[in-house]
Scaffold this motif. Structure first.
Motif, PDB file in Angstrom:
ATOM      1  N   VAL A  63      -1.820   3.836   6.520  1.00  0.00           N
ATOM      2  CA  VAL A  63      -1.859   2.456   6.992  1.00  0.00           C
ATOM      3  C   VAL A  63      -1.428   2.426   8.460  1.00  0.00           C
ATOM      4  O   VAL A  63      -0.664   3.274   8.907  1.00  0.00           O
ATOM      5  N   ASN A  64      -1.931   1.425   9.165  1.00  0.00           N
ATOM      6  CA  ASN A  64      -1.592   1.322  10.595  1.00  0.00           C
ATOM      7  C   ASN A  64      -1.562  -0.152  10.983  1.00  0.00           C
ATOM      8  O   ASN A  64      -2.563  -0.858  10.854  1.00  0.00           O
ATOM      9  N   LEU A  65      -0.393  -0.621  11.409  1.00  0.00           N
ATOM     10  CA  LEU A  65      -0.242  -2.011  11.823  1.00  0.00           C
ATOM     11  C   LEU A  65      -0.459  -2.130  13.329  1.00  0.00           C
ATOM     12  O   LEU A  65      -0.114  -1.221  14.086  1.00  0.00           O
ATOM     13  N   PRO A  66      -1.019  -3.257  13.794  1.00  0.00           N
ATOM     14  CA  PRO A  66      -1.176  -3.467  15.244  1.00  0.00           C
ATOM     15  C   PRO A  66       0.192  -3.484  15.929  1.00  0.00           C
ATOM     16  O   PRO A  66       1.114  -4.164  15.479  1.00  0.00           O
ATOM     17  N   MET A 120       0.830  -1.206   0.000  1.00  0.00           N
ATOM     18  CA  MET A 120       0.000   0.000   0.000  1.00  0.00           C
ATOM     19  C   MET A 120       0.869   1.262   0.000  1.00  0.00           C
ATOM     20  O   MET A 120       0.569   2.228  -0.715  1.00  0.00           O
ATOM     21  N   ILE A 121       1.972   1.227   0.777  1.00  0.00           N
ATOM     22  CA  ILE A 121       2.896   2.368   0.791  1.00  0.00           C
ATOM     23  C   ILE A 121       3.474   2.597  -0.592  1.00  0.00           C
ATOM     24  O   ILE A 121       3.560   3.727  -1.078  1.00  0.00           O
ATOM     25  N   SER A 122       3.893   1.492  -1.262  1.00  0.00           N
ATOM     26  CA  SER A 122       4.505   1.622  -2.589  1.00  0.00           C
ATOM     27  C   SER A 122       3.524   2.161  -3.616  1.00  0.00           C
ATOM     28  O   SER A 122       3.926   2.752  -4.613  1.00  0.00           O
ATOM     29  N   GLU A 123       2.219   1.968  -3.369  1.00  0.00           N
ATOM     30  CA  GLU A 123       1.193   2.480  -4.281  1.00  0.00           C
ATOM     31  C   GLU A 123       0.747   3.894  -3.923  1.00  0.00           C
ATOM     32  O   GLU A 123      -0.134   4.454  -4.574  1.00  0.00           O
TER      33      GLU A 123
END
Length: 467
Positions: free
Chosen positions: A210-213, A202-205
């Motif tokens: 975004v948020n990871l646990p 998602m970052i590369s796009e």
């Protein structure tokens, strides 16, 4: 040749199972070896105890009668014994199926030294595998022979075989449980990696929200925390890029608009002068107007170049200790006429011995920008230039009683291309205060602004003393 890819999930399971299998095998071998040695040592100790009793009996005057009772007792326990002399001849029992004693010279040497010979497993001298001990006995302190006791090892072997069977069953059960647990752990770890992989995609796009646990349980939690920080910074950078791009477009539009006016004026005056369309009495005024518009364009270009030099660290400061009176008087003298034209007065307040540590030329540039702004937005007022020495820094204060700045605009005035009030027609493009901010930072200083609408503005510059 294409490299074979193995999924991390299977790598985890393989590594877990390999480690467990190796650990089980090592522990099993060590345990069986320990039990094996323990069992044979126990058997040898049992034989040795009986042997000591028989030797004690041989010391009596008529040992034969009592020895017969030992034969019955030991036979019930599947133990055989003989008494032999120094020539390996069997002295007791007189008749029996026990094979002749065939001890090696090395084994005889042990007995002759008065020590007990212990052989845990012998498969060559008897019809079956046995454990035997040979103990010397003495008459009148002279070696008379020895007592040999032997017992088949079948019972011990059966016990060890049963133990091996039990161990094998336990290993299989433990292996099955470990496999299930490994599958669960591997799936959990791989799922966390897959979440990170999805977030990275998602970052590369270009999707930075975004948020990871996060957790403090292990390195995966720390990695998720760092990843979220990176994503947040990328999001901020992207938003800043968008803001800069918008400001750049606005700036280009403002510059184009502002440049078009003076260029049109200059072109019109030049055309009028060339074609004698301007009256003689108005020519001097036209030339002066063209000169002012040219200076205006040059100032715009110079401010842009200066700002880029400062941002790219191409500016090298030459710091020195400067008398505060001298610095502020230069500003007062250079801007005297400009202030007078708007009915303003520049007033200086310093304390004797006030010293400012910095680059003279750049400090003049900083104060010129601030005081020019004060003159521009003050009509018939007073502009105060004040210094105040603190233990760790020198404060330079520029204060006016002009129109002031809206509260919501105070934090925006330092931005490049920002223009506080387009309706004032000031001709300022928001670069002056951006340059001021950068130059103060280069001096390791700070600058703050306080302002109220229609009550004036105060700029406070704090520069550290020379160390």
């Amino acid at each position: 040749m294409k490299n074979t890819r193995i999924k991390y999930f299977y790598q985890l399971i393989a590594s877990h199972m390999s480690i467990l299998l190796i650990a089980f095998l090592i522990l099993s071998v060590l345990f069986v070896r320990y039990v094996d040695d323990f069992a044979y040592n126990e058997k040898a100790q049992e034989l040795e105890n009986y042997g000591e009793q028989i030797i004690d009996e041989l010391g009596h005057k008529r040992p034969g009668t009592n020895l017969q009772s030992y034969v019955s007792i030991l036979k019930a326990q599947n133990i055989s014994f003989i008494v032999f002399d120094q020539q390996s001849r069997i002295l007791y029992p007189v008749s029996g199926s026990f094979p002749p004693v065939e001890l090696t010279p090395k084994e005889w040497n042990v007995i002759e030294q008065g020590e007990t010979l212990i052989v845990n497993r012998d498969v060559e001298r008897f019809d079956f595998t046995v454990t035997f001990v040979a103990m010397p006995y003495f008459e009148n302190d002279q070696l008379a022979g020895g007592v040999l006791l032997a017992s088949p090892v079948s019972g011990v072997s059966e016990m060890i075989a049963e133990l091996n069977k039990t161990l094998t069953t336990a290993i299989l059960i433990a292996f099955a449980i470990a496999l299930l647990f490994s599958l669960w752990l591997s799936k959990m770890h791989v799922s966390r990696i897959q979440r990170m992989q999805k977030a990275t995609s998602m970052i590369s796009e270009g999707h930075y929200d975004v948020n990871l646990p996060e957790s403090n349980f292990d390195e995966f939690g720390d990695l998720a925390h760092d990843f979220n920080k990176m994503a947040a910074k990328l999001q901020q950078s992207n938003e800043e890029i968008d803001r800069l791009e918008n400001r750049r477009r606005q700036f280009m539009a403002d510059v184009s608009h502002e440049m078009r006016t003076p260029l049109t004026t200059i072109a019109g005056i030049m055309e009028g002068l060339r074609n004698n369309m301007i009256e003689e009495s108005q020519r001097e005024k036209g030339i002066r107007l063209a000169s002012e518009e040219t200076k205006r364009l040059m100032r715009l270009v110079n401010e842009n170049l200066d700002y880029e030099k400062i941002r790219s660290n191409q500016v090298v400061l030459t710091k020195e200790e400067i008398d505060a009176d001298e610095l502020l008087e230069i500003i007062q003298e250079q801007l005297y006429q400009q202030a007078k034209d708007k009915g303003n007065t520049i007033v200086i307040h310093t304390n004797p011995g006030d010293i400012i540590y910095g680059d003279m030329d750049r400090l003049i540039q900083i104060l010129m920008n601030i005081v020019k702004n004060a003159i521009q937005f003050t009509e018939g007022g007073t502009i105060f230039l004040t210094t105040h020495s603190e233990p760790d820094h020198m404060s330079i204060i520029v204060e006016d009683n002009g129109v002031g700045i809206d509260v919501e605009e105070i934090d925006l005035i330092w931005r490049r291309f920002y223009k506080a009030d387009l309706s004032r027609g000031s001709g300022q493009f928001g670069l002056g205060l951006s340059i001021v901010k950068q130059l103060v930072t280069l001096h390791d200083g700070e600058i703050d602004v306080e302002s109220k609408k229609e009550q004036g503005t105060k700029f406070i510059i704090r520069l550290p003393h020379k160390k």
